[in-house]
Design a protein around this motif. Structure first.
Motif, PDB file in Angstrom:
ATOM      1  N   PRO A  19       0.795  -1.231   0.000  1.00 58.57           N
ATOM      2  CA  PRO A  19       0.000   0.000   0.000  1.00 58.57           C
ATOM      3  C   PRO A  19       0.832   1.289   0.000  1.00 58.57           C
ATOM      4  O   PRO A  19       0.302   2.357  -0.256  1.00 58.57           O
ATOM      5  N   PHE A  20       2.134   1.194   0.251  1.00 60.74           N
ATOM      6  CA  PHE A  20       2.994   2.376   0.275  1.00 60.74           C
ATOM      7  C   PHE A  20       3.962   2.423  -0.903  1.00 60.74           C
ATOM      8  O   PHE A  20       4.959   3.127  -0.863  1.00 60.74           O
ATOM      9  N   TYR A  21       3.677   1.692  -1.970  1.00 60.45           N
ATOM     10  CA  TYR A  21       4.629   1.635  -3.081  1.00 60.45           C
ATOM     11  C   TYR A  21       4.637   2.928  -3.901  1.00 60.45           C
ATOM     12  O   TYR A  21       3.664   3.667  -3.962  1.00 60.45           O
ATOM     13  N   ILE A  22       5.806   3.199  -4.493  1.00 60.65           N
ATOM     14  CA  ILE A  22       5.966   4.290  -5.452  1.00 60.65           C
ATOM     15  C   ILE A  22       6.697   3.686  -6.646  1.00 60.65           C
ATOM     16  O   ILE A  22       7.828   3.229  -6.512  1.00 60.65           O
ATOM     17  N   ASP A  86       7.979  16.041   8.214  1.00 62.65           N
ATOM     18  CA  ASP A  86       7.910  14.892   9.127  1.00 62.65           C
ATOM     19  C   ASP A  86       7.745  13.543   8.403  1.00 62.65           C
ATOM     20  O   ASP A  86       7.595  12.518   9.063  1.00 62.65           O
ATOM     21  N   LEU A  87       7.821  13.529   7.091  1.00 63.27           N
ATOM     22  CA  LEU A  87       7.626  12.290   6.339  1.00 63.27           C
ATOM     23  C   LEU A  87       8.974  11.691   5.956  1.00 63.27           C
ATOM     24  O   LEU A  87       9.748  12.280   5.214  1.00 63.27           O
ATOM     25  N   ILE A  88       9.251  10.509   6.516  1.00 62.91           N
ATOM     26  CA  ILE A  88      10.453   9.748   6.196  1.00 62.91           C
ATOM     27  C   ILE A  88      10.017   8.347   5.800  1.00 62.91           C
ATOM     28  O   ILE A  88       9.242   7.705   6.497  1.00 62.91           O
ATOM     29  N   LEU A  89      10.500   7.887   4.649  1.00 60.31           N
ATOM     30  CA  LEU A  89      10.162   6.557   4.139  1.00 60.31           C
ATOM     31  C   LEU A  89      11.376   5.650   4.197  1.00 60.31           C
ATOM     32  O   LEU A  89      12.476   6.067   3.831  1.00 60.31           O
ATOM     33  N   ARG A  90      11.175   4.442   4.668  1.00 56.81           N
ATOM     34  CA  ARG A  90      12.243   3.436   4.742  1.00 56.81           C
ATOM     35  C   ARG A  90      11.804   2.200   3.974  1.00 56.81           C
ATOM     36  O   ARG A  90      10.677   1.770   4.079  1.00 56.81           O
ATOM     37  N   GLY A  91      12.738   1.675   3.243  1.00 58.76           N
ATOM     38  CA  GLY A  91      12.390   0.455   2.509  1.00 58.76           C
ATOM     39  C   GLY A  91      13.540  -0.116   1.749  1.00 58.76           C
ATOM     40  O   GLY A  91      14.618   0.400   1.725  1.00 58.76           O
TER      41      GLY A  91
END
Length: 91
Positions: A19-22, A86-91
């Motif tokens: 659900p968080f893919y780009i 405040d948005l940080i994405l980890r993957g």
């Protein structure tokens, strides 16, 4: 006997799993987004230039390029939003 299996997902199923893919194209433009990432940041839209919205924290790089992303596919990547502090994405 070795059988090869192919998985095919439509966008609805892909969104359920990731659900968080780009998804980016070869020009680093957003081709598709997961439903949840769009809820977290409503400014993310199809067609935007990805490096205008995110900076690469890990591995550290001044510029995001296709080569850097490909070279780090199996590594932890941390992205920080340039639009939403405040948005940080980890993957």
């Amino acid at each position: 006997m070795n059988k090869s299996h192919t998985f095919n997902f439509n966008s609805e199923n892909f969104n359920r799993i990731f659900p968080f893919y780009i998804l980016l194209n070869e020009h680093l433009e957003v081709e598709s987004l997961g439903n949840s990432i769009q809820k977290v940041d409503g400014t993310l839209k199809k067609g935007i230039y990805f490096p205008d919205y995110f900076s690469l924290v890990r591995p550290h790089s001044e510029n995001i390029s296709q080569e850097i992303l490909i070279d780090n596919l199996s590594q932890l990547v941390i992205l920080e939003s340039k639009k939403q502090s405040d948005l940080i994405l980890r993957g």
